[in-house]
Design a protein around this motif. Structure first.
Motif, short mmCIF file in Angstrom:
data_model
loop_
_atom_site.label_atom_id
_atom_site.label_comp_id
_atom_site.label_asym_id
_atom_site.label_seq_id
_atom_site.Cartn_x
_atom_site.Cartn_y
_atom_site.Cartn_z
N UNK A 152 0.83 -1.21 0.00
CA UNK A 152 0.00 0.00 0.00
C UNK A 152 0.87 1.26 0.00
N UNK A 153 1.90 1.26 0.81
CA UNK A 153 2.77 2.42 0.95
C UNK A 153 3.48 2.76 -0.36
N UNK A 154 3.85 1.74 -1.13
CA UNK A 154 4.62 1.94 -2.36
C UNK A 154 3.83 1.58 -3.62
N UNK A 155 2.52 1.69 -3.55
CA UNK A 155 1.66 1.29 -4.67
C UNK A 155 1.93 2.05 -5.96
N UNK A 156 2.52 3.22 -5.87
CA UNK A 156 2.79 4.03 -7.06
C UNK A 156 4.11 3.69 -7.74
N UNK A 157 4.81 2.70 -7.23
CA UNK A 157 6.11 2.32 -7.77
C UNK A 157 6.05 0.89 -8.32
N UNK A 158 7.09 0.51 -9.02
CA UNK A 158 7.19 -0.85 -9.53
C UNK A 158 7.56 -1.78 -8.38
N UNK A 200 11.88 -20.69 2.63
CA UNK A 200 11.80 -19.61 1.65
C UNK A 200 11.10 -18.42 2.29
N UNK A 201 11.54 -17.24 1.95
CA UNK A 201 11.01 -16.01 2.53
C UNK A 201 10.65 -15.06 1.40
N UNK A 202 9.46 -14.51 1.42
CA UNK A 202 9.00 -13.59 0.37
C UNK A 202 9.44 -12.16 0.69
N UNK A 203 9.98 -11.50 -0.31
CA UNK A 203 10.36 -10.10 -0.22
C UNK A 203 9.86 -9.39 -1.45
N UNK A 204 9.93 -8.07 -1.43
CA UNK A 204 9.64 -7.29 -2.61
C UNK A 204 10.81 -6.37 -2.91
N UNK A 205 11.03 -6.16 -4.19
CA UNK A 205 11.98 -5.18 -4.66
C UNK A 205 11.14 -4.05 -5.24
#
Length: 83
Positions: free
Chosen positions: A49-55, A74-79
């Motif tokens: 939500x915080x970075x919804x305007x970015x890729x 396994x651990x999920x992350x976002x770039x």
């Protein structure tokens, strides 16, 4: 620029103070950046939500703190990036 802030929900694991409000301040500080940035975070609804305007790209990596060898979880992350 590459940024790797404390992940949401893990702020208390660090010696340096980083509060939930700091996540908001980091987002605000990145908005006027003229250069490119890459930011890694945990994959959670608050970050999305915080970075919804970015890729935002979801990745998985092995958890370094649990298990050993192929038994690591396994651990999920976002770039997140602005380009």
């Amino acid at each position: 620029f590459y940024l790797d802030p404390p992940y949401i929900g893990t702020e208390g694991y660090y010696d340096s103070p980083f509060t939930p409000d700091d996540h908001q301040r980091l987002r605000a500080a990145l908005e006027p950046v003229k250069g490119r940035f890459i930011l890694s975070y945990n994959d959670c609804p608050e970050v999305r939500k915080l970075y919804k305007d970015y890729t935002i790209e979801r990745i998985e990596r092995r958890e370094n703190l649990s298990g050993s060898g192929e038994n690591k979880k396994q651990y999920a992350e976002v770039i997140i990036r602005n380009f």
